[in-house]
Design a protein around this motif. Structure first.
Motif, PDB file in Angstrom:
ATOM      1  N   LEU A  92       0.831  -1.209   0.000  1.00  0.00           N
ATOM      2  CA  LEU A  92       0.000   0.000   0.000  1.00  0.00           C
ATOM      3  C   LEU A  92       0.858   1.249   0.000  1.00  0.00           C
ATOM      4  CD1 LEU A  92      -2.714  -0.990   2.627  1.00  0.00           C
ATOM      5  CD2 LEU A  92      -2.947  -0.932   0.143  1.00  0.00           C
ATOM      6  N   ILE A  93       0.361   2.269  -0.650  1.00  0.00           N
ATOM      7  CA  ILE A  93       0.969   3.595  -0.634  1.00  0.00           C
ATOM      8  C   ILE A  93      -0.021   4.507   0.071  1.00  0.00           C
ATOM      9  CG2 ILE A  93       1.738   5.555  -2.043  1.00  0.00           C
ATOM     10  CD1 ILE A  93       2.384   3.450  -4.257  1.00  0.00           C
ATOM     11  N   ALA A  94       0.444   5.224   1.076  1.00  0.00           N
ATOM     12  CA  ALA A  94      -0.425   6.120   1.840  1.00  0.00           C
ATOM     13  C   ALA A  94      -0.166   7.566   1.430  1.00  0.00           C
ATOM     14  CB  ALA A  94      -0.179   5.956   3.339  1.00  0.00           C
ATOM     15  N   LEU A  95      -1.259   8.315   1.264  1.00  0.00           N
ATOM     16  CA  LEU A  95      -1.189   9.750   0.969  1.00  0.00           C
ATOM     17  C   LEU A  95      -1.824  10.505   2.137  1.00  0.00           C
ATOM     18  CD1 LEU A  95      -2.452   9.698  -2.745  1.00  0.00           C
ATOM     19  CD2 LEU A  95      -0.111   9.449  -1.910  1.00  0.00           C
ATOM     20  N   SER A  96      -1.466  11.744   2.304  1.00  0.00           N
ATOM     21  CA  SER A  96      -1.933  12.520   3.461  1.00  0.00           C
ATOM     22  C   SER A  96      -3.408  12.884   3.402  1.00  0.00           C
ATOM     23  CB  SER A  96      -1.098  13.788   3.618  1.00  0.00           C
ATOM     24  OG  SER A  96      -1.206  14.592   2.470  1.00  0.00           O
ATOM     25  N   ALA A  97      -4.062  12.618   2.324  1.00  0.00           N
ATOM     26  CA  ALA A  97      -5.511  12.841   2.171  1.00  0.00           C
ATOM     27  C   ALA A  97      -5.838  14.324   2.066  1.00  0.00           C
ATOM     28  CB  ALA A  97      -6.300  12.168   3.279  1.00  0.00           C
ATOM     29  N   CYS A  98      -7.043  14.644   2.501  1.00  0.00           N
ATOM     30  CA  CYS A  98      -7.567  16.002   2.392  1.00  0.00           C
ATOM     31  C   CYS A  98      -7.291  16.771   3.687  1.00  0.00           C
ATOM     32  CB  CYS A  98      -9.068  15.941   2.125  1.00  0.00           C
ATOM     33  SG  CYS A  98      -9.968  15.078   3.433  1.00  0.00           S
ATOM     34  N   LEU A  99      -7.983  17.867   3.896  1.00  0.00           N
ATOM     35  CA  LEU A  99      -7.803  18.646   5.124  1.00  0.00           C
ATOM     36  C   LEU A  99      -8.240  17.896   6.374  1.00  0.00           C
ATOM     37  CD1 LEU A  99      -8.826  22.208   3.904  1.00  0.00           C
ATOM     38  CD2 LEU A  99      -6.527  21.303   4.344  1.00  0.00           C
ATOM     39  N   HIS A 100      -8.949  16.768   6.200  1.00  0.00           N
ATOM     40  CA  HIS A 100      -9.348  15.952   7.342  1.00  0.00           C
ATOM     41  C   HIS A 100      -8.343  14.843   7.641  1.00  0.00           C
ATOM     42  CE1 HIS A 100     -13.196  17.903   7.823  1.00  0.00           C
ATOM     43  NE2 HIS A 100     -13.377  17.811   6.515  1.00  0.00           N
ATOM     44  N   GLY A 101      -7.227  14.864   6.931  1.00  0.00           N
ATOM     45  CA  GLY A 101      -6.160  13.911   7.208  1.00  0.00           C
ATOM     46  C   GLY A 101      -5.407  14.321   8.464  1.00  0.00           C
ATOM     47  N   GLU A 102      -4.655  13.386   9.023  1.00  0.00           N
ATOM     48  CA  GLU A 102      -3.930  13.649  10.266  1.00  0.00           C
ATOM     49  C   GLU A 102      -2.872  14.738  10.098  1.00  0.00           C
ATOM     50  OE1 GLU A 102      -1.235  11.069  13.352  1.00  0.00           O
ATOM     51  OE2 GLU A 102      -3.007  10.110  12.483  1.00  0.00           O
ATOM     52  N   ILE A 103      -2.112  14.685   9.027  1.00  0.00           N
ATOM     53  CA  ILE A 103      -1.059  15.687   8.822  1.00  0.00           C
ATOM     54  C   ILE A 103      -1.658  17.083   8.640  1.00  0.00           C
ATOM     55  CG2 ILE A 103       0.792  16.430   7.260  1.00  0.00           C
ATOM     56  CD1 ILE A 103       1.405  13.399   6.893  1.00  0.00           C
ATOM     57  N   PRO A 104      -2.609  17.287   7.730  1.00  0.00           N
ATOM     58  CA  PRO A 104      -3.203  18.621   7.603  1.00  0.00           C
ATOM     59  C   PRO A 104      -3.876  19.097   8.904  1.00  0.00           C
ATOM     60  CG  PRO A 104      -3.780  17.297   5.699  1.00  0.00           C
ATOM     61  CD  PRO A 104      -3.115  16.388   6.677  1.00  0.00           C
ATOM     62  N   PHE A 105      -4.488  18.167   9.635  1.00  0.00           N
ATOM     63  CA  PHE A 105      -5.136  18.533  10.898  1.00  0.00           C
ATOM     64  C   PHE A 105      -4.130  19.154  11.858  1.00  0.00           C
ATOM     65  CE2 PHE A 105      -6.054  17.415  15.317  1.00  0.00           C
ATOM     66  CZ  PHE A 105      -7.266  18.056  15.500  1.00  0.00           C
ATOM     67  N   PHE A 106      -3.004  18.495  12.062  1.00  0.00           N
ATOM     68  CA  PHE A 106      -2.006  19.016  12.996  1.00  0.00           C
ATOM     69  C   PHE A 106      -1.358  20.297  12.482  1.00  0.00           C
ATOM     70  CE2 PHE A 106      -1.946  14.593  14.749  1.00  0.00           C
ATOM     71  CZ  PHE A 106      -2.397  14.935  16.015  1.00  0.00           C
ATOM     72  N   VAL A 107      -1.155  20.394  11.178  1.00  0.00           N
ATOM     73  CA  VAL A 107      -0.593  21.641  10.611  1.00  0.00           C
ATOM     74  C   VAL A 107      -1.536  22.805  10.880  1.00  0.00           C
ATOM     75  CG1 VAL A 107       0.031  22.824   8.474  1.00  0.00           C
ATOM     76  CG2 VAL A 107       0.857  20.497   8.890  1.00  0.00           C
ATOM     77  N   LYS A 108      -2.855  22.576  10.651  1.00  0.00           N
ATOM     78  CA  LYS A 108      -3.849  23.633  10.918  1.00  0.00           C
ATOM     79  C   LYS A 108      -3.858  24.049  12.387  1.00  0.00           C
ATOM     80  CE  LYS A 108      -7.482  21.611   9.388  1.00  0.00           C
ATOM     81  NZ  LYS A 108      -8.863  21.244   9.016  1.00  0.00           N
ATOM     82  N   GLN A 109      -3.556  23.109  13.278  1.00  0.00           N
ATOM     83  CA  GLN A 109      -3.518  23.397  14.719  1.00  0.00           C
ATOM     84  C   GLN A 109      -2.206  24.039  15.149  1.00  0.00           C
ATOM     85  OE1 GLN A 109      -6.311  22.840  16.573  1.00  0.00           O
ATOM     86  NE2 GLN A 109      -7.237  22.150  14.678  1.00  0.00           N
ATOM     87  N   GLY A 110      -1.288  24.222  14.208  1.00  0.00           N
ATOM     88  CA  GLY A 110       0.023  24.790  14.538  1.00  0.00           C
ATOM     89  C   GLY A 110       0.963  23.789  15.176  1.00  0.00           C
ATOM     90  N   GLN A 111       0.653  22.498  15.104  1.00  0.00           N
ATOM     91  CA  GLN A 111       1.456  21.439  15.689  1.00  0.00           C
ATOM     92  C   GLN A 111       2.263  20.731  14.606  1.00  0.00           C
ATOM     93  OE1 GLN A 111      -1.163  18.901  17.935  1.00  0.00           O
ATOM     94  NE2 GLN A 111      -2.096  20.613  19.028  1.00  0.00           N
ATOM     95  N   VAL A 112       3.189  21.485  14.018  1.00  0.00           N
ATOM     96  CA  VAL A 112       3.939  20.986  12.865  1.00  0.00           C
ATOM     97  C   VAL A 112       4.800  19.775  13.249  1.00  0.00           C
ATOM     98  CG1 VAL A 112       5.649  21.595  11.103  1.00  0.00           C
ATOM     99  CG2 VAL A 112       3.906  23.247  11.796  1.00  0.00           C
ATOM    100  N   ALA A 113       5.393  19.784  14.418  1.00  0.00           N
ATOM    101  CA  ALA A 113       6.202  18.642  14.843  1.00  0.00           C
ATOM    102  C   ALA A 113       5.351  17.384  14.961  1.00  0.00           C
ATOM    103  CB  ALA A 113       6.891  18.942  16.170  1.00  0.00           C
ATOM    104  N   GLN A 114       4.147  17.522  15.483  1.00  0.00           N
ATOM    105  CA  GLN A 114       3.220  16.396  15.588  1.00  0.00           C
ATOM    106  C   GLN A 114       2.806  15.894  14.206  1.00  0.00           C
ATOM    107  OE1 GLN A 114       2.403  14.789  18.326  1.00  0.00           O
ATOM    108  NE2 GLN A 114       0.830  13.451  17.521  1.00  0.00           N
ATOM    109  N   ALA A 115       2.644  16.826  13.272  1.00  0.00           N
ATOM    110  CA  ALA A 115       2.265  16.466  11.903  1.00  0.00           C
ATOM    111  C   ALA A 115       3.340  15.592  11.288  1.00  0.00           C
ATOM    112  CB  ALA A 115       2.042  17.717  11.056  1.00  0.00           C
TER     113      ALA A 115
END
Length: 158
Positions: A135-158
């Motif tokens: 499988l190849i995983a992509l970060s998805a849309c704004l409801h993905g985990e990476i975009p979610f944390f980026v929007k929260q200002g938690q770039v390290a968590q992303a």
């Protein structure tokens, strides 16, 4: 300048993504052919109900089909079913790289429907770890985990 043949849609919702996608497969392949696109993926939300039709129509149109799904990932496990578990879902696009990946994707989506369903068909990270091969995983849309944390200002968590 790149041509349209350099671009591949890897995140496409069809009419099987209820309330999120409207494209019909015949129209998808008409447009892909019109723009000289040789490969297209489908990644409907939590379902793979149209994979056979997609595959057959893609091959008939001379287009390489990429089979995928935009999965809902539970915040904890698929057995946890509380209001937190319904609201904390994150999206993750999974694409089958090969036959093993296709089988694993089918397994994940089946488990999501039969064991993980709580408002939506869900998988969890333990299942993903178990069935990740091919499988190849992509970060998805704004409801993905990476975009979610980026929007929260938690770039390290992303």
């Amino acid at each position: 300048m790149t041509s349209s043949t350099d671009f591949v849609h890897l995140h496409v919702h069809t009419m099987y993504s209820l309330l999120d996608g409207a494209i019909r497969l015949d129209r998808l392949f008409e447009r892909a052919t019109q723009f000289d696109m040789h490969t297209v993926a489908i990644t409907d939300h939590g379902t793979m109900f149209n994979v056979v039709e997609f595959y057959q129509k893609a091959i008939a149109a001379g287009i390489k089909p990429v089979i995928g799904c935009e999965c809902y990932v539970a915040p904890r496990t698929v057995t946890d079913k509380t209001p937190l578990d319904a609201k904390g879902l994150r999206h993750l696009v999974l694409l089958a790289e090969n036959q093993e990946g296709y089988r694993n994707l089918c397994k994940l989506v089946t488990i999501a429907q039969t064991e993980g369903f709580y408002y939506r068909p869900r998988i969890d990270k333990a299942l993903l770890e178990k069935y990740h091969h091919g499988l190849i995983a992509l970060s998805a849309c704004l409801h993905g985990e990476i975009p979610f944390f980026v929007k929260q200002g938690q770039v390290a968590q992303a």
